[in-house]
Design a protein around this motif. Structure first.
Motif, PDB file in Angstrom:
ATOM      1  N   ARG A  82       1.080  -1.171  -0.171  1.00 26.88           N
ATOM      2  CA  ARG A  82       0.095   0.401  -0.132  1.00 26.88           C
ATOM      3  C   ARG A  82       0.986   0.980  -0.152  1.00 26.88           C
ATOM      4  O   ARG A  82       0.459   1.977  -0.568  1.00 26.88           O
ATOM      5  CB  ARG A  82      -1.005  -0.045   1.256  1.00 26.88           C
ATOM      6  N   ASN A 127      -1.943  -9.733  -5.875  1.00 27.30           N
ATOM      7  CA  ASN A 127      -3.159  -8.726  -5.666  1.00 27.30           C
ATOM      8  C   ASN A 127      -3.671  -7.671  -4.925  1.00 27.30           C
ATOM      9  O   ASN A 127      -3.899  -7.066  -5.348  1.00 27.30           O
ATOM     10  CB  ASN A 127      -4.513 -10.139  -5.490  1.00 27.30           C
ATOM     11  N   TRP A 128      -3.106  -7.490  -3.723  1.00 29.36           N
ATOM     12  CA  TRP A 128      -2.987  -6.114  -3.137  1.00 29.36           C
ATOM     13  C   TRP A 128      -1.816  -5.649  -4.433  1.00 29.36           C
ATOM     14  O   TRP A 128      -2.750  -3.995  -4.251  1.00 29.36           O
ATOM     15  CB  TRP A 128      -1.951  -5.897  -2.180  1.00 29.36           C
ATOM     16  N   GLN A 131      -4.671  -3.428  -7.553  1.00 26.62           N
ATOM     17  CA  GLN A 131      -5.297  -2.151  -7.012  1.00 26.62           C
ATOM     18  C   GLN A 131      -4.934  -1.217  -7.231  1.00 26.62           C
ATOM     19  O   GLN A 131      -5.345  -0.013  -7.545  1.00 26.62           O
ATOM     20  CB  GLN A 131      -5.742  -2.186  -5.124  1.00 26.62           C
ATOM     21  N   TYR A 132      -3.436  -0.972  -7.600  1.00 30.92           N
ATOM     22  CA  TYR A 132      -2.776   0.275  -7.456  1.00 30.92           C
ATOM     23  C   TYR A 132      -2.170   0.221  -9.585  1.00 30.92           C
ATOM     24  O   TYR A 132      -1.842   1.931  -9.857  1.00 30.92           O
ATOM     25  CB  TYR A 132      -1.385   0.300  -7.099  1.00 30.92           C
TER      26      TYR A 132
END
Ligand code: KIV
Ligand code: ZN
Length: 510
Positions: A82, A127-128, A131-132
């Motif tokens: 993130r 997968n995280w 998202q970007y």
């Protein structure tokens, strides 16, 4: 038609992991500009989760670079990913590079995870990251010592999850070129969906084989090489960009691919990185060492004069030697100065900084007839340091005479308060450092003192690097001046200033 070999430069990330090579945000942006000008495809700008400073630096690079993809490193954990995603958000083309160790020794002792847990975590990481961005790179850390069946299994899963680049690191520089080439070949053959990803390599130089291993991988189908300017990097460093690029370019009869690097920018990039990090380039270093194109023996000189190719396989000017010829002199005006800085990718934060740097440029031009790009970089580095730092050198008096004990008297400012001290020493530099220590009693140990000329000639600026250690912290300070004792004092104070700045920064692999 040659295929493209992607050049992924990690000077600003793995290079920065060399002890003492940490760079400021502004320094990273300057190096990134040079990398972009050179045609580097991907710039790994840092590890955003390491600290707020790293986050800001990655963001600043991503905001100022337009042509190259900017990449942020993240461990395969949600908070890291993130952080990398946020640092790169709403900037130009961006990549997230996530990694997790896959060798038995790392999984058991460092991660304390089972192989299945490692696979699950890697898939979650992709997968995280997705998202970007769609541009996701995955590295199985310590692949060089990982089991082939396990590597095939995890890589297949991360491709399915969306990884577009698979980077195979020889993290500890353990493999041999033939073996490493075979590894790439086997992975490409055995992984069923391997055609959906670009194979990349990231080789460390512990046995001096990083470039050889990288090139062996290219022969076996790798189409991205991770490398650094001057081979900077953790421990013995990474594969050096200049060697990889010139090997492939020079041996186009051998390789079926080529990079899009404009090689004329290589030597200026090498000098910039060396100047900023304080890591000198050894004279016999391939491509960028001062002697790389110097022919000493009479037979060689004679041969080169008669027919250059008798002893030269590359042309010095093709890699940027001599590219920084005189650009500015003491009659140059402020506009010429400003526009040259702009061409070099240097944007000073305020008019005041520009004015101060221009004044110091004029002073330098009075002492030194020809001002080169490297001199401008040194002036700017100095100016940025002057504005940010606590200790500043105000004046220095040296007395040296044959048969007499050298003596130094200096005045420094500590957050605006003037202090002075004097000392003798075994030489003028020793006397100067002793005088500084009388004032500041830093409790540090001098680990390295090195002087290099920034350009050639006796009127050149000397660039001094001072490496100081205090407990487990190591910092490099730099200073440049036509007087090397003054440069030494500036370098010593700059190292103390760095020690003074509290640095809380995580290491990605610890
Ligand atoms: O050496 C290494 O394994 C790394 C990874 C983070 C790619 O630097
Ligand atoms: Zn590495």
């Amino acid at each position: 038609m040659q295929e493209q070999l992607i050049i992924f430069d990690t000077t600003l990330r793995d290079g920065e992991q060399s002890p003492g090579a940490s760079m400021t945000k502004e320094e990273k942006v300057r190096i990134a500009w040079q990398l972009e000008r050179m045609g580097v495809d991907v710039i790994e700008a840092g590890f955003p989760a390491a600290s707020n400073g790293d986050f800001e630096a990655v963001r600043a690079v991503a905001e100022s670079v337009k042509e190259s993809v900017v990449c942020g490193l993240a461990r395969a954990i949600e908070s890291d990913i993130r952080r990398a995603g946020e640092a790169l958000k709403n900037t130009g083309p961006a990549r997230i590079h996530t990694f997790i160790a896959t060798s038995p020794i790392h999984m058991k002792n460092k991660l304390r995870m089972s192989p299945q847990q490692v696979i699950d975590q890697a898939v979650k990481a992709i997968n995280w990251a997705s998202q970007y961005t769609d541009d996701i790179e995955f590295s199985p850390e310590d692949a060089g010592r990982s089991e082939i069946d396990f590597l095939c299994k995890i890589l297949e899963k991360v491709i399915d999850a969306g990884a577009k680049t698979l980077n195979i690191p020889d993290t500890v520089g353990y493999t041999m070129p033939e073996q490493f080439g075979k590894l790439i070949h086997t992975l490409r053959e055995r992984i069923p969906n391997s055609d959906k990803a670009v194979f990349s390599v990231h080789c460390h130089n512990d046995l001096g084989l990083a470039v050889a291993n990288s090139l062996s991988a290219v022969i076996n189908g790798a189409r991205q090489i991770e490398c650094t300017i001057n081979g900077l990097g953790e421990r013995a460093g990474n594969a050096s960009l200049e060697e990889v690029v010139m090997a492939v370019r020079t041996r186009q009869d051998y390789f079926t691919c080529d990079t899009k690097i404009d090689t004329k920018h290589i030597v200026p990039a090498s000098k910039l990185v060396s100047g900023i990090t304080g890591f000198p380039v050894q004279p016999n270093k391939a491509i960028v060492g001062a002697n790389a194109f110097a022919h000493e023996s009479g037979i060689h000189q004679d041969g080169v004069l008669k027919h250059r190719e008798t002893y030269e396989i590359m042309r010095a000017e093709d890699v940027g030697w001599g590219a920084n010829k005189l650009l500015l002199g003491k009659h140059s005006g402020r506009n010429a100065f400003r526009s040259r800085l702009k061409e070099l990718g240097i944007e000073l934060e305020s008019e005041e900084m520009l004015n101060n740097t221009f004044m110091r440029f004029k002073e330098l031009a009075d002492k030194k007839h020809e001002i080169f790009d490297e001199d401008l970089h040194a002036l700017v580095s100095d100016e940025v340091l002057i504005l940010q730092e606590r200790y500043r050198l105000l004046s220095l008096t040296i007395h040296c005479e044959t048969g007499e004990i050298p003596y130094a008297r200096l005045v420094i400012s500590d957050d605006g308060n003037e202090m002075q001290a004097e000392s003798d020493g075994s030489g003028p530099v020793d006397a100067t450092f002793r005088a500084i220590e009388k004032l500041l009693t830093s409790g540090t140990q001098l680990q390295l003192f090195s002087v290099n000329n920034i350009t050639s000639g006796t009127d050149a600026q000397g660039e001094v690097t001072v490496r100081l250690q205090k407990s487990d912290r190591i910092v490099n300070g730099h200073g440049a001046d036509t007087d090397i004792v003054v440069a030494s004092a500036k370098a010593y104070l700059s190292a103390l200033n760095k020690l003074h700045t509290k640095l809380e920064r995580a290491h990605p692999q610890v």
